[in-house]
Design an enzyme around this catalytic site. Structure first.
Site, short mmCIF file in Angstrom:
data_model
loop_
_atom_site.label_atom_id
_atom_site.label_comp_id
_atom_site.label_asym_id
_atom_site.label_seq_id
_atom_site.Cartn_x
_atom_site.Cartn_y
_atom_site.Cartn_z
N GLU A 1 2.86 13.10 0.16
CA GLU A 1 3.63 12.76 -1.04
C GLU A 1 3.05 13.44 -2.27
O GLU A 1 3.79 14.00 -3.09
CB GLU A 1 3.65 11.24 -1.23
CG GLU A 1 4.51 10.51 -0.22
CD GLU A 1 4.41 9.01 -0.32
OE1 GLU A 1 5.26 8.32 0.27
OE2 GLU A 1 3.49 8.51 -1.00
N SER B 1 0.77 4.45 -3.86
CA SER B 1 1.20 5.85 -3.95
C SER B 1 1.83 6.18 -5.29
O SER B 1 1.55 7.23 -5.88
CB SER B 1 2.17 6.17 -2.81
OG SER B 1 1.52 6.14 -1.57
N ALA C 1 0.83 -1.21 0.00
CA ALA C 1 0.00 0.00 0.00
C ALA C 1 0.86 1.25 0.00
O ALA C 1 0.51 2.26 -0.61
CB ALA C 1 -0.92 -0.01 1.22
N CYS D 1 -7.60 3.98 5.58
CA CYS D 1 -6.17 3.88 5.28
C CYS D 1 -5.30 4.54 6.36
O CYS D 1 -5.41 5.74 6.62
CB CYS D 1 -5.87 4.52 3.93
SG CYS D 1 -4.12 4.50 3.48
#
Length: 400
Positions: free
Chosen positions: A358, A242, A237, A349
């Site tokens: 990010e 990402s 994940a 999440c």
């Protein structure tokens, strides 16, 4: 009379995945039959949820079991069901026990420290891209190095060993790109990688996730299988999802170039813009990981029987016109955006704050350095990775 009554459960997925497009059947079902039957590639029939309210109700209902969906007869889109023992395949009370351990590595202080290193990394990668000259590949220069570097730091994987876990992870996340045997081999390889890492790190603990799990192991708070398989889930994940999302956001903003230009003109829009990207982008190529009903449950007026499998298409739920005005239009000024991009309920999440950081740092770096950035070709020229759970461009060539 419903579509499923007249024609029987349609085969799922409904058709080939095309870039970031949603198959039109999803919107039709969302309007007319938000709880419907489909025939899965493996394991038979399942319920597909496409409405926002139905999905949110499902995600919050503990009567739908993730652990039960590890059984081999579970209807699913992947050749193999999830293995038991990781967060995605756990129910209470085990889920809460393991989540509490893992959450330690996602504390705000840790994410804030990583954000400083993100900026340095993005600046370095964009320096190299600028020096090399156009065209540059945003997948190789931004979407891969940023989340991979952050997850190996968060997790405690030596950076020089990143290639090994990426080799396994590329196979692990397949739907049709690899065989069942190849996926099983990748799973075993990842588990062995994590076991070796845990063994090596026992003598050099720090503040990373591996150290946290070792301390929990020694305290009897989790088993070795739980540590290894939960670790794999976090690694997958933390970088596959990402890197796919960074690639997809860049593609969407440059495919609709006026969106990127608007952000460059008004950088204060970046946070609502990112939330809108999280809402509109269908990250998964297919529906969610399955869960199974532990008893008869009514969702959206439909009775789902004990043992039935349920999946959902989150991206269609986030385009439900009952909740979102003008749902298919990208609007950075959307006043209310309660999207489900990071889930809902107990499986929300854990890395949401890291993923947002990010995305924000990547976009801020691009906009500051390359306000004239554009695709090197057309949107149709961009190649996409086939047969994987997450949608993502294979490469994203840009010029400036």
């Amino acid at each position: 009379m419903t579509v499923t009554e007249t024609a029987g459960p349609p085969k799922y997925p409904f058709g080939p995945v095309v870039r970031l497009d949603l198959h039109p059947r999803y919107a039709e079902l969302c309007r007319n039959e938000p709880v419907s039957r489909v025939t899965m590639p493996y394991g038979g029939e399942a319920w597909l949820l496409t409405g926002y309210h139905e999905i949110k109700e499902f995600l919050a209902d503990p009567r739908f079991s993730s652990h039960a969906a590890t059984e081999p007869d579970t209807a699913r889109v992947t050749p193999l069901p999830l293995r038991p023992g990781n967060l995605l395949s756990m129910d209470p009370p085990d889920h809460g026990r393991i989540r509490k351990v893992v959450a330690h590595a996602f504390r705000p202080r840790i994410v804030s420290q990583l954000a400083d290193r993100m900026r340095d990394l993005v600046d370095s990668e964009l320096d190299a891209m600028e020096e090399a000259g156009p065209p540059g590949d945003l997948v190789q220069r931004l979407a891969i190095p940023l989340p991979v570097r952050m997850i190996v730091e968060l997790f405690g994987v030596p950076y020089e060993e990143r290639a090994e876990f990426r080799r396994y992870s590329d196979v692990f996340v397949a739907t049709s790109a690899h065989t069942k045997e190849e996926i099983n081999e990748a799973r075993d390889g990842l588990e062995e990688f994590l076991r070796r890492l845990i063994a090596k790190r026992r003598s050099s603990l720090s503040d990373d996730l591996v150290s946290v799990m070792i301390e929990a192991l020694d305290a009897g708070e989790l088993s070795e299988v739980e540590a290894v398989r939960t670790g794999i889930g976090v690694l997958m994940a933390g970088h596959e999802t990402s890197l796919s999302m960074i690639s997809n956001v860049c593609f969407l903003l440059l495919a609709q170039r006026e969106l990127y230009a608007r952000l460059c003109d008004d950088p204060e829009l970046i946070d609502p813009a990112l939330e809108e990207m999280l809402r509109i982008i269908p990250l998964r190529s297919v529906g969610s990981f399955p869960r199974r009903a532990s008893e008869d449950v009514v969702i959206g007026g439909v009775t789902i029987r004990k043992g039935d499998t349920v999946i959902f298409q989150r991206a269609q739920g986030d385009r439900d016109e009952r909740v979102f005005e003008d749902p298919d239009t990208i609007r950075f000024d959307r006043e209310r955006n309660p999207h489900l991009g990071f889930g809902h309920g107990m499986h929300y999440c854990l890395g949401a704050s890291l993923a947002r950081a990010e995305l924000r740092v990547a976009l801020e770096g691009l906009m500051a350095r390359f306000p004239s950035l554009r695709l090197a070709g057309t949107a149709e020229d961009v190649p996409w990775k086939p047969g994987l759970i997450a949608r993502a461009p294979e490469s994203l060539l840009v010029t400036w």
